[in-house]
Design a protein around this motif. Structure first.
Motif, mmCIF file in Angstrom:
data_model
loop_
_atom_site.group_PDB
_atom_site.id
_atom_site.type_symbol
_atom_site.label_atom_id
_atom_site.label_comp_id
_atom_site.label_asym_id
_atom_site.label_seq_id
_atom_site.Cartn_x
_atom_site.Cartn_y
_atom_site.Cartn_z
ATOM 1 N N VAL A 163 0.874 -1.169 0.000
ATOM 2 C CA VAL A 163 0.000 0.000 0.000
ATOM 3 C C VAL A 163 0.917 1.226 0.000
ATOM 4 O O VAL A 163 1.625 1.487 0.981
ATOM 5 C CB VAL A 163 -0.929 0.010 1.231
ATOM 6 N N LEU A 164 0.933 1.963 -1.072
ATOM 7 C CA LEU A 164 1.865 3.075 -1.215
ATOM 8 C C LEU A 164 1.565 4.156 -0.170
ATOM 9 O O LEU A 164 0.439 4.648 -0.075
ATOM 10 C CB LEU A 164 1.755 3.678 -2.621
ATOM 11 N N PRO A 165 2.567 4.528 0.656
ATOM 12 C CA PRO A 165 2.351 5.535 1.707
ATOM 13 C C PRO A 165 2.383 6.947 1.140
ATOM 14 O O PRO A 165 3.323 7.722 1.378
ATOM 15 C CB PRO A 165 3.505 5.275 2.668
ATOM 16 N N LEU A 166 1.337 7.288 0.398
ATOM 17 C CA LEU A 166 1.274 8.583 -0.257
ATOM 18 C C LEU A 166 0.492 9.588 0.579
ATOM 19 O O LEU A 166 -0.077 9.267 1.611
ATOM 20 C CB LEU A 166 0.624 8.426 -1.640
ATOM 21 N N PHE A 167 0.471 10.825 0.079
ATOM 22 C CA PHE A 167 -0.314 11.921 0.667
ATOM 23 C C PHE A 167 0.077 12.175 2.134
ATOM 24 O O PHE A 167 -0.771 12.442 2.978
ATOM 25 C CB PHE A 167 -1.817 11.637 0.555
ATOM 26 N N GLY A 168 1.349 12.046 2.411
ATOM 27 C CA GLY A 168 1.848 12.359 3.749
ATOM 28 C C GLY A 168 1.804 11.216 4.731
ATOM 29 O O GLY A 168 2.202 11.386 5.891
ATOM 30 N N ARG A 169 1.343 10.037 4.314
ATOM 31 C CA ARG A 169 1.233 8.919 5.250
ATOM 32 C C ARG A 169 2.613 8.466 5.739
ATOM 33 O O ARG A 169 2.778 8.122 6.914
ATOM 34 C CB ARG A 169 0.494 7.746 4.586
ATOM 35 N N PHE A 170 3.587 8.449 4.834
ATOM 36 C CA PHE A 170 4.929 7.997 5.211
ATOM 37 C C PHE A 170 5.524 8.915 6.286
ATOM 38 O O PHE A 170 5.994 8.458 7.334
ATOM 39 C CB PHE A 170 5.832 7.956 3.969
ATOM 40 N N GLY A 171 5.509 10.214 6.027
ATOM 41 C CA GLY A 171 6.081 11.159 6.974
ATOM 42 C C GLY A 171 5.324 11.181 8.293
ATOM 43 O O GLY A 171 5.929 11.280 9.364
ATOM 44 N N ALA A 172 3.984 11.088 8.212
ATOM 45 C CA ALA A 172 3.188 11.113 9.441
ATOM 46 C C ALA A 172 3.469 9.894 10.305
ATOM 47 O O ALA A 172 3.535 9.983 11.532
ATOM 48 C CB ALA A 172 1.700 11.190 9.097
ATOM 49 N N THR A 173 3.641 8.735 9.675
ATOM 50 C CA THR A 173 3.919 7.525 10.434
ATOM 51 C C THR A 173 5.272 7.620 11.120
ATOM 52 O O THR A 173 5.412 7.287 12.302
ATOM 53 C CB THR A 173 3.882 6.294 9.511
ATOM 54 N N GLU A 174 6.275 8.055 10.368
ATOM 55 C CA GLU A 174 7.608 8.212 10.973
ATOM 56 C C GLU A 174 7.584 9.252 12.093
ATOM 57 O O GLU A 174 8.185 9.051 13.153
ATOM 58 C CB GLU A 174 8.614 8.628 9.902
ATOM 59 N N LYS A 175 6.885 10.344 11.859
ATOM 60 C CA LYS A 175 6.803 11.398 12.864
ATOM 61 C C LYS A 175 6.087 10.898 14.118
ATOM 62 O O LYS A 175 6.499 11.197 15.247
ATOM 63 C CB LYS A 175 6.063 12.606 12.288
ATOM 64 N N ALA B 132 0.070 15.906 15.718
ATOM 65 C CA ALA B 132 0.228 16.314 14.322
ATOM 66 C C ALA B 132 0.337 15.093 13.414
ATOM 67 O O ALA B 132 -0.202 15.078 12.296
ATOM 68 C CB ALA B 132 1.463 17.197 14.168
ATOM 69 N N ALA B 133 1.021 14.048 13.891
ATOM 70 C CA ALA B 133 1.128 12.818 13.104
ATOM 71 C C ALA B 133 -0.235 12.147 12.956
ATOM 72 O O ALA B 133 -0.583 11.642 11.878
ATOM 73 C CB ALA B 133 2.121 11.872 13.761
ATOM 74 N N THR B 134 -1.009 12.145 14.024
ATOM 75 C CA THR B 134 -2.358 11.574 13.948
ATOM 76 C C THR B 134 -3.208 12.332 12.942
ATOM 77 O O THR B 134 -3.967 11.744 12.163
ATOM 78 C CB THR B 134 -3.019 11.611 15.335
ATOM 79 N N LEU B 135 -3.084 13.656 12.948
ATOM 80 C CA LEU B 135 -3.804 14.460 11.960
ATOM 81 C C LEU B 135 -3.332 14.120 10.549
ATOM 82 O O LEU B 135 -4.140 14.020 9.614
ATOM 83 C CB LEU B 135 -3.598 15.946 12.253
ATOM 84 N N GLY B 136 -2.020 13.938 10.366
ATOM 85 C CA GLY B 136 -1.504 13.593 9.051
ATOM 86 C C GLY B 136 -2.051 12.271 8.539
ATOM 87 O O GLY B 136 -2.411 12.149 7.363
ATOM 88 N N LEU B 137 -2.150 11.284 9.426
ATOM 89 C CA LEU B 137 -2.706 9.985 9.013
ATOM 90 C C LEU B 137 -4.190 10.100 8.697
ATOM 91 O O LEU B 137 -4.684 9.503 7.731
ATOM 92 C CB LEU B 137 -2.474 8.954 10.117
ATOM 93 N N ALA B 138 -4.912 10.860 9.543
ATOM 94 C CA ALA B 138 -6.341 11.044 9.284
ATOM 95 C C ALA B 138 -6.574 11.792 7.977
ATOM 96 O O ALA B 138 -7.533 11.513 7.242
ATOM 97 C CB ALA B 138 -6.990 11.789 10.452
ATOM 98 N N THR B 139 -5.696 12.732 7.664
ATOM 99 C CA THR B 139 -5.810 13.460 6.406
ATOM 100 C C THR B 139 -5.505 12.555 5.227
ATOM 101 O O THR B 139 -6.172 12.615 4.178
ATOM 102 C CB THR B 139 -4.851 14.660 6.414
ATOM 103 N N ALA B 140 -4.497 11.702 5.366
ATOM 104 C CA ALA B 140 -4.152 10.777 4.288
ATOM 105 C C ALA B 140 -5.301 9.824 3.986
ATOM 106 O O ALA B 140 -5.478 9.391 2.838
ATOM 107 C CB ALA B 140 -2.893 9.996 4.655
#
Length: 481
Positions: free
Chosen positions: A134-146, A295-303
């Protein structure tokens, strides 16, 4: 059809763009702390501040607690757990590869299809490899690492906060113990002096110089001192039990039973400004890490509001034995390898606002986390301001209490001489003795308060090294500022 799907997806994507914004965290801080004494600007390592009390027993107690305290051991284990969970979450972003093996037999009909009944041959399956990503696009990769890094930072800051609290509690309990032991020693000495006065008054009463009232008053004063001794012993036992529990032990350290002086409070105040708290006080560091986690949770929810793209593939190996096509008479291949792959997309079309509301909640949690961070900063500045004010007041109290003790001792000595020569009455002697007793206790309380103020200051700062710029760093000094 494609156009209608785009119409449905576009509002979610626009909503995602509007949600993923982080409010500012900056907070205006004062240039200096209010009411701080002039610092002596030494190079100090606040992570081991207790060593500045120059008490080997306290050093040993703290080292043992850091190594054995149950709360700290649990916090250390949570750091390991957070690191492992973060590694697992980051690993989930990478492609997965699964394998399945087994032996399965299919009977083949004359036309090559699996049907019940007899067949001229059989096909046996041996293994399959399947891969998906599952390609970690739309900020999912950075949000997960963060998020993983923030969780680890939270665990580390929580352990540091726990250690600061445990060390401060041990240091305070140790100061209380030494103060209670000194109070016990003073009471015992004063009780001995009071008993001497009782004996002297009884002798005077026997020759008609003193009255029975004088004897009773002297005896009541001595008994009042004796009444206080059990309470002080109880306080000593409580202090020792408190230290023992913080050490993670069930039996007290024998060294605690031996009375020792109250350790002297450090004479220096490190050069510290409010902005230093942002990197020293664990409560602030933890609150900042909580903001990063939100902020990471928001990034995942946005993705989740965007489409998901998946890459997949499979490799299957089949082995055949004695398989003959009845139509052509040709023998089927002994080995068949099937390789496949493709892409997939999952598009959020209609979920009645569930994903959007989840992202909206994450945005609100982030805003709340930032306010919690601001509160942690303000609380830290307040704690240091209060501790510095206590240090300033305690220094004055120590000097004043010492002067009071000297004056009261002189007054008692003079009263004892005058009373022995019959030049003053018993009331003056007892008053002088009570004043000296109060002065002794005030001196003990002032010394303990100075230690407690220093402990509160270091606890408020939170530990860590304060290194001054080379151009402004003088030689270390222990002179009072």
């Amino acid at each position: 059809m494609k156009h209608s799907r785009l119409v449905l997806v576009l509002p979610l994507m626009l909503a995602a763009c509007g949600l993923h914004t982080e409010p500012p965290m900056a907070l205006r801080l004062p240039a200096t702390f209010e009411g701080a004494p002039v610092p002596s600007r030494p190079r100090v390592d606040l992570s081991r501040y207790w060593t500045y009390f120059d008490d080997p027993v306290l050093d040993q107690l703290v080292d043992q607690a850091v190594a054995q305290n149950f709360t700290l051991q649990a916090a250390k284990a949570r750091i390991t757990a957070a690191a492992a969970i973060g590694s697992a979450e980051n690993a989930a972003l990478l492609p997965s590869l699964d394998t399945a093996g087994g032996v399965g037999t299919e009977k083949l009909s004359p036309i090559g299809h699996a049907l019940p009944g007899a067949s001229p041959g059989q096909l046996t399956s041996f293994g399959t490899l399947e891969s998906s990503w599952v390609l970690p696009l739309f900020g999912r990769f950075g949000a997960t690492e963060k998020g993983a890094a923030a969780a680890l930072d939270i665990a580390k800051a929580a352990r540091q906060a726990a250690q600061v609290a445990v060390v401060a509690e041990i240091a305070e309990a140790y100061v209380d113990l030494r103060a209670d032991q000194q109070e016990q020693r003073l009471l015992q000495a004063e009780l001995g002096e009071s008993n001497d006065i009782v004996s002297l008054v009884r002798i005077q009463a026997g020759v008609g110089v003193a009255s029975d009232l004088d004897v009773a008053r002297a005896q009541a004063h001595a008994e009042g001192l004796a009444f206080r001794l059990p309470g002080v012993q109880l306080a000593i036992n409580t202090d020792i039990s408190r230290i023992t529990a913080l050490e993670g032990q069930t039996a007290p350290d024998a060294k605690l039973m031996i009375a020792a002086p109250i350790p002297s409070a450090p004479k220096f105040i490190p050069d510290l400004v409010p902005v230093d708290l942002l990197r020293l006080r664990p409560q602030i560091i933890e609150a900042e890490a909580e903001v990063a986690s939100d902020a990471a949770t928001l990034g995942l929810a946005t993705a989740d509001l965007y489409p998901q793209f998946t890459l997949g593939g499979s490799l299957s190996i089949f082995m055949g034995s004695s398989v003959v096509d009845s139509l052509t008479g040709a023998k089927l291949p002994d080995k068949v390898t099937l390789l496949g792959g493709g892409t997939g997309v999952t598009i959020p079309l209609l979920d009645w606002g569930q994903r959007y509301e989840t992202a909206k909640a994450a945005q609100a949690n982030l805003a709340a986390g930032i306010e919690d961070y601001h509160e942690a900063v303000v609380d830290g500045v307040y704690a240091v301001d209060t501790a510095l004010a206590e240090i300033t007041a305690s220094r004055v109290e120590v000097v004043t209490a010492r002067r009071e003790q000297i004056s009261a001792s002189r007054a008692l000595n003079a009263a004892q001489i005058l009373f022995g020569h019959g030049l003053t009455n018993l009331s003056d002697l007892l008053d002088a003795e009570q004043q000296r007793q109060q002065a002794d206790m005030d001196n003990t309380d002032a010394a303990a308060a100075a230690d407690t103020a220093a402990i509160s200051f270091y606890e408020a700062v939170g530990g860590g090294a304060i290194i001054l710029p080379k151009k402004s760093r003088p030689a270390p000094s222990k002179s009072a500022g």
